[in-house]
Write an enzyme that holds these catalytic residues in place. Sequence first.
Site, PDB file in Angstrom:
ATOM      1  N   SER A 237       0.852  -1.186   0.000  1.00 31.39           N
ATOM      2  CA  SER A 237       0.000   0.000   0.000  1.00 31.39           C
ATOM      3  C   SER A 237       0.886   1.234   0.000  1.00 31.39           C
ATOM      4  O   SER A 237       2.109   1.143   0.078  1.00 31.39           O
ATOM      5  CB  SER A 237      -0.900   0.001   1.229  1.00 31.39           C
ATOM      6  OG  SER A 237      -0.124   0.326   2.372  1.00 31.39           O
ATOM      7  N   LYS A 238       0.234   2.385  -0.027  1.00 29.85           N
ATOM      8  CA  LYS A 238       0.930   3.667  -0.061  1.00 29.85           C
ATOM      9  C   LYS A 238       1.971   3.814   1.050  1.00 29.85           C
ATOM     10  O   LYS A 238       2.966   4.505   0.895  1.00 29.85           O
ATOM     11  CB  LYS A 238      -0.084   4.816   0.057  1.00 29.85           C
ATOM     12  CG  LYS A 238      -0.872   5.032  -1.210  1.00 29.85           C
ATOM     13  CD  LYS A 238      -0.508   6.381  -1.858  1.00 29.85           C
ATOM     14  CE  LYS A 238      -0.816   6.408  -3.327  1.00 29.85           C
ATOM     15  NZ  LYS A 238      -2.242   6.286  -3.625  1.00 29.85           N
TER      16      LYS A 238
END
Length: 466
Positions: A237-238
């Site tokens: 994820s980010k």
Amino acid sequence: MVRTRFAPSPTGHLHIGSARTALFNWLFSRHHGGDFILRIEDTDRVRSTEESTLAIFEALKWLGLDWDEEPFYQSQRTDIYKEYLENLLNQGKVYRCYCDPDELEEKKKLAFARKEKPKYDGKCRELTETYPDKPFVIRFKSPQSGKTEVDDLIKGKIIFENSELDDLILYRRDGTPTYNFVVVVDDVNMKITHIIRGDDHVNNTPRQILLYQALNAPLPEFAHMPLTLGKDKARLSKRHGATSVMAYKEMGYLPQAMINFLVRLGWSYGDQEIFSMDELVEKFSLENVGISAGIFNPDKLLWLNSHYIKEETDESLAGLLIPFLEKKGVKVDDVKFLAKIIKGFKERSKTLDEMADKTLFYFKDEIEYQPKAAKKFLTLEIVDVLTEVINRFEKAEDFSEEGIETIFDKITSEHNITLGQLAQPHRVALTGGTASPGIYEVIANLGKERVIKRLKDAIIFIENYG
Ligand code: GLU
């Protein structure tokens, strides 16, 4: 004839994980001299956008993953899906289900309360009447007993009990087909031979196999790749860094580095780390895809990028660097000049963006000195030497690196100073800081006029603040 496909849903940028799926499919087909099909899965009209579709094309092109035939759009294939549905209807392999969604929801809740796996109870399975005014979904008559086996090329044999599988909805009440149905129809219709995709689709596979069987279509091979995880083993994820492929282009990564990085997320070849695209096409095989997750390590990507920056020719780096310089306000008219200065930065830049930052001093009208560097090296004691250098430079006929070296040699011996004592003040005066490519190279590249102007500016600075 091998035919693979990449089937992204255009609901955002091309994610690192999807790019890896695309790459593995591309490499597998190219290795076997087969076709690679691009299919845009845009049946979700609300979430799909044209912008995302174009972004996916752009990212694939940047990576060098070319596709065969036209890109297909599921939104343009409704007639084909209808045709396959008719076929199933005629064979009595699907049925209309008029069950009320709220009622089904209630049943689901009750099943959960009893700690049972919710499953459609088959109420409409054997209906013989039709109700023209009532809304319905179309369900697949899934076999109630027996097993469905997947001989996955990566995961090995996986066995599913058919009794666990629901009567899958193929068409919704609004008349739109569902994912599992359109994927199978397309893969059959496009004669896809190998379905290489992420682990997260494993549970769809037995349902899809049953649909192949219902359509009397030959089964493709399946290969489910482990997901890509962050270093902390959480789903990528980010938090782990940018997840969009094109964000890396923006940050100054080269596509070769990205390809090399992506392929190693799950695939290996001994302990080799660096692969050219040709080598990958030659060496890629699904046998060498591991069963454990690929770990996303941004440091490794950076390392690969610095490797490929060094490999690139000066001319091509110059071309790639221009947009980065433009973002920083530098208009490059002379690409040849850029190619010439780049040589000094290849070894010390990990990204194009970093390289652009480092070359900026070449294009400035006025140099901003790093305060610490100025304090240390732009001092009153050096003014005489700088003045002498200016005089000699003004008279110099040979302003090549060798010519400059000769002048510097003379000055160091006459003033009894070291080259460092001479070079560092020049570095600060000419570049603003204490780290740069070789000083003779910098001086020669800047050219007489700019060098003299910068040295004079430095003297003025010293006289004011030194
Ligand atoms: N459109 C699906 C996705 O983006 C891929 C479907 C498939 O590979 O079967 O996850």
